[in-house]
Every structure is written in C-alpha cells, then in structure tokens.
Design a protein around this motif. Structure first.
Motif, PDB file in Angstrom:
ATOM      1  N   HIS A  85       0.839  -1.201   0.000  1.00  0.00           N
ATOM      2  CA  HIS A  85       0.000   0.000   0.000  1.00  0.00           C
ATOM      3  C   HIS A  85       0.878   1.257   0.000  1.00  0.00           C
ATOM      4  CE1 HIS A  85      -3.763  -2.037   0.231  1.00  0.00           C
ATOM      5  NE2 HIS A  85      -3.612  -2.493   1.461  1.00  0.00           N
ATOM      6  N   LEU A  89       0.896   4.056  -2.897  1.00  0.00           N
ATOM      7  CA  LEU A  89       0.694   5.471  -2.589  1.00  0.00           C
ATOM      8  C   LEU A  89       1.828   6.307  -3.159  1.00  0.00           C
ATOM      9  CD1 LEU A  89      -0.997   7.617  -1.062  1.00  0.00           C
ATOM     10  CD2 LEU A  89       0.484   7.203   0.918  1.00  0.00           C
ATOM     11  N   ALA A 333      -4.130   3.332  -0.650  1.00  0.00           N
ATOM     12  CA  ALA A 333      -3.737   4.194  -1.778  1.00  0.00           C
ATOM     13  C   ALA A 333      -4.979   4.715  -2.491  1.00  0.00           C
ATOM     14  CB  ALA A 333      -2.835   3.435  -2.743  1.00  0.00           C
ATOM     15  N   ALA A 338      -4.545  10.112  -1.744  1.00  0.00           N
ATOM     16  CA  ALA A 338      -3.371  10.569  -2.492  1.00  0.00           C
ATOM     17  C   ALA A 338      -3.467  12.071  -2.770  1.00  0.00           C
ATOM     18  CB  ALA A 338      -3.232   9.786  -3.789  1.00  0.00           C
TER      19      ALA A 338
END
Length: 348
Positions: A85, A89, A333, A338
């Motif tokens: 993850h 990201l 993510a 983000a």
C-alpha cells in the motif's frame, strides 16, 4: 528580487515513511524486525543497558514465533499490505505531483529503509526534502523516531539540503474527509448502533514526558486542541475523532474513543485508556449490538488493523453477545487520500 535560474533548480524530494514490516512472515525475518523495532529508545524508553538484554534476550525470542504466525495470516499474494500500500501510494503521489518532484518511500524499521530512500533523493540532487511520516497523530515513538533517524542519516552528509518535516496531520481536512468517505460507504450498507475510534496506545508517561510546560494532565485538557497540546498524542486522537464524528454526523454519545495494542501486561505500566478490548466487551450488555470501527492512527492496513481490530476484536465482540463488528478499511492508496497527501506536500 532576482529569481533563481531554472538551470540551477533541482526537483523537490518527498520522503514518505511508514513504520515497517518484516521481509517475510518467517520467524527469522520477524525476529529481525522486532529486534530493530523494540530496541528503539523512543519506542521502549528504558536505558540501553536494560532495553537490549531484556528485549533481544527475552521478549523478542519469545514473541517472534507467535508474531510470525499472525503475520502469516496477514500476508497475501502481494506480500505485506503495509509495504505494497505504501509503494502504491508513492506511485500515485508521484503521478499527481509530476516531474518537478521525486517521491521516495521508506520504512523506519527494515526494508525499504529510510537510508535507501534518502540516498535515492540524494542521488537525484533534489533541492530540498519534505518528510512526511505517515502517522496522523504525532508520537515520539513513531513520528519522532522517524525524524530522529532522518536527521541522523542526513547529518552525516557533507552537503545537507533544506528539510521540512510534516509533524502531524491529525486535523488535516483532506485526511479527515478521506477517512470519512470510507466510513460513509460502510454506513450506507447497514445501520450501526455505535462507532468506535480505536487508536494505537502508548504509555501514559510518553504523553507526560512530551507535555509542553506540564500542560497535559491526561484529563479534560485534551478536549481542546491548541498550541499547548498540538503534539500531545491523546489530544490529537481526540481532535481526529471529533472531526470524523462531525463529518459522519455523529453526536458525542454515538461514538467512543479507545486505545489498542498495549504492552502493559509485560511492562506493568499504564497506557492510554480506555482500552478498546475492554470497552467492546461491555457494549452488548448496554444494547450496542452493531459497531462500526475505525483505526484512524493508521493510513495503511496492517497487522493492527486487519488482524487486531478486524478479526480479534470482532471475535471478542461477538463472544460478548454482539451481532456485527465491522472495520472500516484504511486509506491505503485511495485516490482521495493521495490527493490529500499531495496537498499536504504542496503546503509544506
């Protein structure tokens, strides 16, 4: 004032850091991870002469095989969720920030290391570095440890670039709205009697040691977030909870703030209370049968979210007479998260 020529300007480096994960769920790798983690003087604030023999010689050898079994439950086809993850990201934030930035990802413990991530930025001759420890609420044992490690590494460079640390984002609007969106999606699927915001616990002494001019009393002072308790972990957990509750349309009596993952049984030292595992066992007798649980101290799913809150607490709740316990997935993510990270970076 004259502007800096474009030919001399470098990219801005961004370092995203999470806590860490074993390289595999095998006992030797878990032992290496726990040895590094539990001998950090900011995590276990004992004298080194006591800390190393106790944890390397007794605690870690006993704990590693048990932890390895739990990590085996967590691991999937992509490996450790905390790792992939984080890498997802990093990729998404890089795409959103564009070519003027270089985004690296590192772990405080094990791999990819902070040192390797910083070296990537150094090799690219970035103009300055923005460090974002992926811990919403500042604690000396998490964010503080990352900051100390970064300064220790960069302090040995002959040329030290300008560095900005993002120390906390407990009340950041993007962080709050991202988590609230995930909660609303779960609430749209069914009705819940109550919401639990479960945060990783820390020893009470950690809060008191970091108190500004003795401001923190582990009491009602944490109900108001201000310059005096901006870096008080407990106050930050409370403000995150209040803002999430507001975003979800919850009244104060509809949610509970509690703390998990304590080591009190081994260290005989009080940790932040109330304890999540104790609170949830009392809920069914009070008529609370359906609970939605958040873990807002984590921005990526990991052992403490997926296994502890998602599975172990669910079993405890149902054994106590509850009907349904549902964990809200972490931010991982998600594109909205983000975007929030990009906004945090650009504001710093």
């Amino acid at each position: 004032m004259p502007s800096t020529p474009a030919s001399t300007r470098g990219r801005i480096g961004v370092l995203l850091v999470n806590l860490g994960t074993p390289d595999s769920p095998r006992t030797p790798d878990v032992r290496r991870y726990l040895n590094e983690f539990l001998t950090d003087g900011r995590v276990i604030d004992m004298p080194a002469a006591v800390r190393y023999p106790l944890f390397q010689g007794i605690v870690v050898p006993l704990r590693a095989p048990k932890s390895a079994k739990i990590y085996q439950q967590l691991w999937d086809e992509r490996g450790s969720p905390l790792l992939y993850h984080g890498l997802d990201l990093q990729k998404l934030v890089q795409e959103k920030l564009g070519p003027d930035y270089l985004v690296a990802f590192g772990m405080r413990y094990q791999n990819p290391s902070i040192e390797s991530a910083l070296q990537q930025l150094r090799d690219a001759a970035v103009e300055r570095i923005i460090v974002l420890p992926l811990f919403p609420q500042y604690a000396a044992a998490s964010t503080g440890s990352v900051q100390e490690k970064v300064m220790d590494i960069v302090g040995k460079w002959w040329v030290v670039p300008a560095i900005n640390f993002i120390g906390t984002f407990a009340d950041d609007p993007g962080f709050i709205s991202s988590f609230a969106a995930l909660g609303k999606a779960e609430m749209a699927r069914r009705d819940y009697d109550h919401v639990v915001f479960s945060y990783h616990g820390i020893p009470e002494r950690h809060v008191l040691k970091g108190s500004h001019n003795g401001h923190c009393k582990l009491g009602s002072c944490c109900n108001h977030y201000n310059k005096n308790n901006r870096y008080c972990y407990r106050a930050q957990c409370f403000v995150t909870s209040r803002l999430l509750a507001d975003a979800l349309g919850l009244a104060p009596e509809q949610y509970t703030v509690a703390f998990q993952s304590r080591l009190q049984s081994r260290l005989r030292d009080p940790w932040l209370q109330p304890y999540t595992d104790e609170v949830l066992k009392e809920m069914p007798a009070k008529g609370i049968k359906n609970v939605l649980a958040f873990s807002p101290a984590f921005v990526a799913d990991c052992l403490e979210t997926t296994i502890e809150v998602g599975e172990e607490f669910k079993e405890m709740f149902e054994a106590a007479g509850g009907n349904h316990w549902q964990l809200v997935p972490s931010l991982n993510a998600q594109p909205q998260w983000a975007d929030a990270v990009v906004d945090l970076v650009k504001r710093h």
